[in-house]
Motif scaffolding. Structure first.
Motif, mmCIF file in Angstrom:
data_model
loop_
_atom_site.group_PDB
_atom_site.id
_atom_site.type_symbol
_atom_site.label_atom_id
_atom_site.label_comp_id
_atom_site.label_asym_id
_atom_site.label_seq_id
_atom_site.Cartn_x
_atom_site.Cartn_y
_atom_site.Cartn_z
ATOM 1 N N THR A 1 -8.070 8.519 11.197
ATOM 2 C CA THR A 1 -7.125 7.450 11.514
ATOM 3 C C THR A 1 -6.672 6.742 10.242
ATOM 4 O O THR A 1 -5.477 6.434 10.079
ATOM 5 N N VAL A 2 -7.597 6.469 9.332
ATOM 6 C CA VAL A 2 -7.248 5.854 8.051
ATOM 7 C C VAL A 2 -6.251 6.730 7.306
ATOM 8 O O VAL A 2 -5.234 6.243 6.780
ATOM 9 N N ARG A 3 -6.533 8.024 7.275
ATOM 10 C CA ARG A 3 -5.635 8.938 6.570
ATOM 11 C C ARG A 3 -4.251 8.948 7.215
ATOM 12 O O ARG A 3 -3.223 8.950 6.516
ATOM 13 N N ALA A 4 -4.196 8.923 8.536
ATOM 14 C CA ALA A 4 -2.903 8.920 9.225
ATOM 15 C C ALA A 4 -2.128 7.633 8.945
ATOM 16 O O ALA A 4 -0.892 7.665 8.798
ATOM 17 N N GLU A 5 -2.817 6.494 8.869
ATOM 18 C CA GLU A 5 -2.159 5.233 8.539
ATOM 19 C C GLU A 5 -1.535 5.303 7.140
ATOM 20 O O GLU A 5 -0.400 4.850 6.920
ATOM 21 N N VAL A 6 -2.276 5.854 6.211
ATOM 22 C CA VAL A 6 -1.769 5.966 4.846
ATOM 23 C C VAL A 6 -0.584 6.925 4.795
ATOM 24 O O VAL A 6 0.423 6.653 4.127
ATOM 25 N N GLU A 7 -0.687 8.044 5.493
ATOM 26 C CA GLU A 7 0.420 9.012 5.520
ATOM 27 C C GLU A 7 1.705 8.363 6.018
ATOM 28 O O GLU A 7 2.788 8.564 5.437
ATOM 29 N N ALA A 8 1.598 7.582 7.083
ATOM 30 C CA ALA A 8 2.790 6.934 7.628
ATOM 31 C C ALA A 8 3.337 5.900 6.655
ATOM 32 O O ALA A 8 4.561 5.766 6.484
ATOM 33 N N ALA A 9 2.450 5.158 5.989
ATOM 34 C CA ALA A 9 2.894 4.103 5.075
ATOM 35 C C ALA A 9 3.588 4.672 3.841
ATOM 36 O O ALA A 9 4.642 4.168 3.425
ATOM 37 N N VAL A 10 3.028 5.709 3.250
ATOM 38 C CA VAL A 10 3.646 6.264 2.036
ATOM 39 C C VAL A 10 4.951 6.987 2.366
ATOM 40 O O VAL A 10 5.887 7.012 1.560
ATOM 41 N N ALA A 11 5.035 7.565 3.567
ATOM 42 C CA ALA A 11 6.287 8.198 3.975
ATOM 43 C C ALA A 11 7.401 7.179 4.105
ATOM 44 O O ALA A 11 8.568 7.453 3.787
ATOM 45 N N GLU A 12 7.071 5.975 4.567
ATOM 46 C CA GLU A 12 8.085 4.937 4.756
ATOM 47 C C GLU A 12 8.447 4.225 3.470
ATOM 48 O O GLU A 12 9.602 3.834 3.274
ATOM 49 N N HIS A 13 7.475 4.069 2.569
ATOM 50 C CA HIS A 13 7.700 3.205 1.403
ATOM 51 C C HIS A 13 7.701 3.933 0.070
ATOM 52 O O HIS A 13 7.740 3.271 -0.980
ATOM 53 N N GLY A 14 7.647 5.266 0.065
ATOM 54 C CA GLY A 14 7.865 6.013 -1.172
ATOM 55 C C GLY A 14 6.649 6.312 -2.005
ATOM 56 O O GLY A 14 6.779 6.826 -3.129
ATOM 57 N N GLY A 15 5.448 6.018 -1.513
ATOM 58 C CA GLY A 15 4.239 6.343 -2.249
ATOM 59 C C GLY A 15 3.802 7.775 -1.996
ATOM 60 O O GLY A 15 4.584 8.623 -1.569
ATOM 61 N N ASP B 1 -6.074 14.467 -5.833
ATOM 62 C CA ASP B 1 -6.641 14.399 -7.182
ATOM 63 C C ASP B 1 -5.653 13.688 -8.098
ATOM 64 O O ASP B 1 -4.562 13.291 -7.677
ATOM 65 N N GLY B 2 -6.062 13.529 -9.351
ATOM 66 C CA GLY B 2 -5.225 12.814 -10.290
ATOM 67 C C GLY B 2 -5.374 11.312 -10.147
ATOM 68 O O GLY B 2 -6.174 10.813 -9.354
ATOM 69 N N PRO B 3 -4.610 10.548 -10.905
ATOM 70 C CA PRO B 3 -4.708 9.082 -10.857
ATOM 71 C C PRO B 3 -4.271 8.536 -9.504
ATOM 72 O O PRO B 3 -3.438 9.123 -8.823
ATOM 73 N N SER B 4 -4.852 7.394 -9.143
ATOM 74 C CA SER B 4 -4.481 6.744 -7.881
ATOM 75 C C SER B 4 -4.518 5.239 -8.066
ATOM 76 O O SER B 4 -5.221 4.722 -8.936
ATOM 77 N N ASP B 5 -3.751 4.548 -7.242
ATOM 78 C CA ASP B 5 -3.755 3.091 -7.250
ATOM 79 C C ASP B 5 -4.767 2.528 -6.256
ATOM 80 O O ASP B 5 -5.208 1.387 -6.393
ATOM 81 N N LEU B 6 -5.104 3.327 -5.247
ATOM 82 C CA LEU B 6 -6.042 2.892 -4.208
ATOM 83 C C LEU B 6 -6.903 4.065 -3.790
ATOM 84 O O LEU B 6 -6.386 5.124 -3.417
ATOM 85 N N LEU C 1 0.833 -1.212 0.000
ATOM 86 C CA LEU C 1 0.000 0.000 0.000
ATOM 87 C C LEU C 1 0.864 1.256 0.000
ATOM 88 O O LEU C 1 0.603 2.209 -0.756
ATOM 89 N N GLY C 2 1.903 1.264 0.820
ATOM 90 C CA GLY C 2 2.699 2.469 1.011
ATOM 91 C C GLY C 2 3.552 2.859 -0.159
ATOM 92 O O GLY C 2 4.039 3.998 -0.228
ATOM 93 N N SER C 3 3.744 1.966 -1.109
ATOM 94 C CA SER C 3 4.555 2.282 -2.288
ATOM 95 C C SER C 3 3.717 2.805 -3.445
ATOM 96 O O SER C 3 4.222 2.970 -4.552
ATOM 97 N N ARG C 4 2.446 3.091 -3.193
ATOM 98 C CA ARG C 4 1.529 3.500 -4.261
ATOM 99 C C ARG C 4 0.878 4.850 -3.968
ATOM 100 O O ARG C 4 1.012 5.410 -2.895
ATOM 101 N N ARG C 5 0.145 5.330 -4.988
ATOM 102 C CA ARG C 5 -0.627 6.571 -4.841
ATOM 103 C C ARG C 5 -1.990 6.219 -4.249
ATOM 104 O O ARG C 5 -2.728 5.396 -4.802
ATOM 105 N N VAL C 6 -2.307 6.843 -3.125
ATOM 106 C CA VAL C 6 -3.518 6.502 -2.380
ATOM 107 C C VAL C 6 -4.327 7.770 -2.125
ATOM 108 O O VAL C 6 -3.771 8.807 -1.747
ATOM 109 N N ARG C 7 -5.643 7.658 -2.303
ATOM 110 C CA ARG C 7 -6.540 8.772 -2.019
ATOM 111 C C ARG C 7 -7.520 8.349 -0.932
ATOM 112 O O ARG C 7 -8.086 7.254 -0.987
ATOM 113 N N VAL C 8 -7.726 9.216 0.066
ATOM 114 C CA VAL C 8 -8.681 8.968 1.146
ATOM 115 C C VAL C 8 -9.736 10.059 1.097
ATOM 116 O O VAL C 8 -9.415 11.252 1.158
ATOM 117 N N THR C 9 -10.996 9.642 1.025
ATOM 118 C CA THR C 9 -12.105 10.587 0.932
ATOM 119 C C THR C 9 -13.076 10.336 2.079
ATOM 120 O O THR C 9 -13.481 9.192 2.318
#
Length: 572
Positions: free
Chosen positions: A33-47, A52-57, A17-25
């Motif tokens: 909490t979901v948004r914070a989990e994603v923020e931490a994951a993409v910071a660690e794994h480069g996503g 807006d724009g294209p997303s993987d999740l 998950l963290g290596s991809r482009r993710v959008r939370v709405t």
């Protein structure tokens, strides 16, 4: 407090998950909490977390989607994008962790939308934690993992970082209720309802972002001990008013408070019998105080004569709960849930299903299990308990064509839903439960074993590293032997881990070959042998003797035990 072990949520679990482009709405405290989990994951794994724009999740919380269950979610693939949709924050959180468990497979190929929803509306963990350290039972009654994560020095801990990590773990597997204190309510613990309520507010604020409501165990005698009344008679108007007023104050401080857990007329705890009243009358007075706020009273059915001599065959302990409660079927208010131990005795390794479950078709029932290993090795052994729970929940009391125990708890039989409750095994041990958990045998189920398994290792049983697969097989086999199963003792260096009959803690990594350790001459699987000693020790059935358990943390304390144990021990 020692550092927190990530258990099944290490950073590596979020790599896909963290290596991809993710959008939370969406909006709300759990969506945050979901948004914070994603923020931490993409910071660690480069996503990237994108707006807006294209997303993987896409993780979408849309309350107007038409789904009636806020804990449900739908996941599927739309082109190259994986989409999770929910109408509530809890559903979105569960959907997030579903994607985490799927790993890379969540982002491959086509997948039609699939709905997921909890089978049980209430999934609750009860903590038998004491604010004050009990002179016999310690900080955590029937606790084998050190002290309480909630309380220290007679108060709620100043540092709640460990509780935050715990709430995150529970939210990731769908636990949605937590009981904060021991059902054997002491004087200090009773005060959580009144003068210590601001401290309960602090705990509720930690659990709320993970979709978890908190409950308090309360004393039936609280109108006397806290309110200064001369009686706790449930039919006394002053008692009813006290409960209504006190409950309103709780909800003013904690609007999403779950309700009360009550152990009454059991093992010395006060109850309605003292006033010539029955348990329906006792439970209903609390239920009516909770009803205006949507709260629930979980009233435990663990009632029996605890002064009974075990050699007296004229009194049938196994039918005690049935005798007390079955005649009351249909008399409990709608927001009363009768909390019934799965077996008729006391969390034994082998028991039939409690007759109360089949004997009260018009009453909401919650089935209670024990995660803490009171009768399965005091958490010095590996014992996979899930098969036991599955076996009991899958039992059909009314025959092969009738509903299961799980159906009764979920409201799919004859009465509305009650849920599933379990007594927690968590303490302030650095590995949460007193087990070293690198191996992966202690999981919520087989499917989670690989989530923290070491990537890149040779694959073994079920796609897991060889030691993980063998460890799971051994743990399963131990429960089927009707016993503790096995005990693991750590050794220095890279020597294989021995399966031994001596005391030890679970300490294993993927490099340890359990099967080779079991073949050694000093490696013995002793099924049933220690379990019987543990049973007799806890129940006090062999008279008074000196406890020979020299392990730190026995009785939930950090010291070594040197006390006598007699026939008056409480069972919980």
């Amino acid at each position: 407090m020692i550092g927190v072990h990530p258990a099944w949520l290490p950073g590596s679990a979020f790599r896909a998950l963290g290596s991809r482009r993710v959008r939370v709405t969406g909006e709300g405290v759990v969506v945050a909490t979901v948004r914070a989990e994603v923020e931490a994951a993409v910071a660690e794994h480069g996503g990237a977390l994108v707006d807006d724009g294209p997303s993987d999740l896409d993780l979408v919380c849309a309350p107007d989607d038409g789904e009636p269950d806020p804990e449900a979610f739908v996941v599927g693939r739309a082109g190259t994008t994986t989409v999770v949709r929910a109408t509530g924050g809890a559903g979105l959180l569960y959907g997030l962790h579903h994607v985490v468990r799927l790993g890379e497979s969540a982002f491959r190929g086509a997948a039609e939308p699939q709905r997921h929803a909890p089978r049980q509306p209430v999934r609750m963990l009860d903590h038998w934690d004491n604010v004050d350290v009990h002179p016999v039972m310690g900080q955590v009654e029937r606790g084998y993992s050190g002290g309480s994560i909630f309380y220290a020095d007679g108060a709620v801990r100043a540092d709640l970082s460990r509780v935050r990590a715990y709430a995150r773990l529970l939210g990731s597997v769908g636990v949605n209720r937590v009981g904060l204190n021991n059902v054997n309510v002491g004087r200090t613990e009773a005060g959580l309802l009144t003068e210590l309520l601001p401290e309960v507010v602090r705990l509720a604020e930690v659990f709320r972002p993970h979709g978890i409501r908190v409950h308090l165990s309360v004393s039936f005698a609280a109108p006397i001990t806290l309110g200064g009344l001369p009686t706790a008679d449930p039919l006394d108007p002053a008692v009813r008013d006290w409960w209504a007023r006190t409950t309103a104050e709780v909800y003013a401080a904690i609007p999403d408070f779950g309700g009360y857990v009550v152990k009454a007329d059991s093992e010395g705890q006060p109850g309605p019998f003292a006033y010539g009243r029955d348990h329906a009358e006792g439970a209903n007075v609390l239920a009516r105080a909770l009803a205006p706020f949507g709260g629930t009273v979980f009233w435990r059915a663990f009632v029996y004569n605890h002064h009974q001599d075990w050699r007296d065959r004229t009194t049938d302990r196994a039918r005690a709960a049935y005798d007390h409660f079955a005649p009351l079927d249909g008399r409990f208010d709608p927001n009363v849930v009768l909390q019934v131990k799965a077996g008729p005795m006391d969390f034994q390794t082998r028991e039939p299903v409690s007759p109360v479950i089949a004997g009260m078709p018009r009453t909401r029932l919650a089935v209670e299990f024990q995660v803490t290993q009171e009768y399965t090795g005091h958490q010095k052994h590996v014992c996979h308990l899930v098969p036991l729970w599955r076996e009991m929940l899958g039992f059909r009391p009314w025959g092969e064509d009738g509903p299961t125990v799980a159906d009764s708890a979920a409201g799919r039989a004859t009465a509305p839903a009650g849920g599933v409750v379990a007594v927690s095994n968590v303490g302030d041990d650095p590995f949460w439960t007193g087990h070293r958990d690198d191996l992966g045998v202690q999981r919520a189920g087989d499917g989670d074993a690989g989530q923290t398994g070491r990537r890149g290792d040779a694959q073994g049983v079920g796609g897991e590293p060889p030691a993980v697969g063998r460890g799971l097989d051994l743990a399963h086999g131990g429960r089927e032997a009707g016993a503790v199963g096995l005990r693991l003792q750590p050794v220095e260096g890279d020597v294989p881990l021995d399966v031994v009959g001596r005391r030890g803690q679970v300490a294993a990594t993927a490099r340890h070959d359990l099967a080779r350790g079991a073949r050694r001459g000093d490696g013995l699987v002793r099924a049933g042998r220690h379990r019987r000693g543990a049973d007799l020790h806890q129940a006090g059935r062999i008279g008074r003797r000196r406890c020979d358990d020299d392990q730190p943390g026995h009785h939930g304390r950090g010291d070594r035990c040197s006390q006598d144990h007699g026939s008056t021990s409480r069972f919980g």
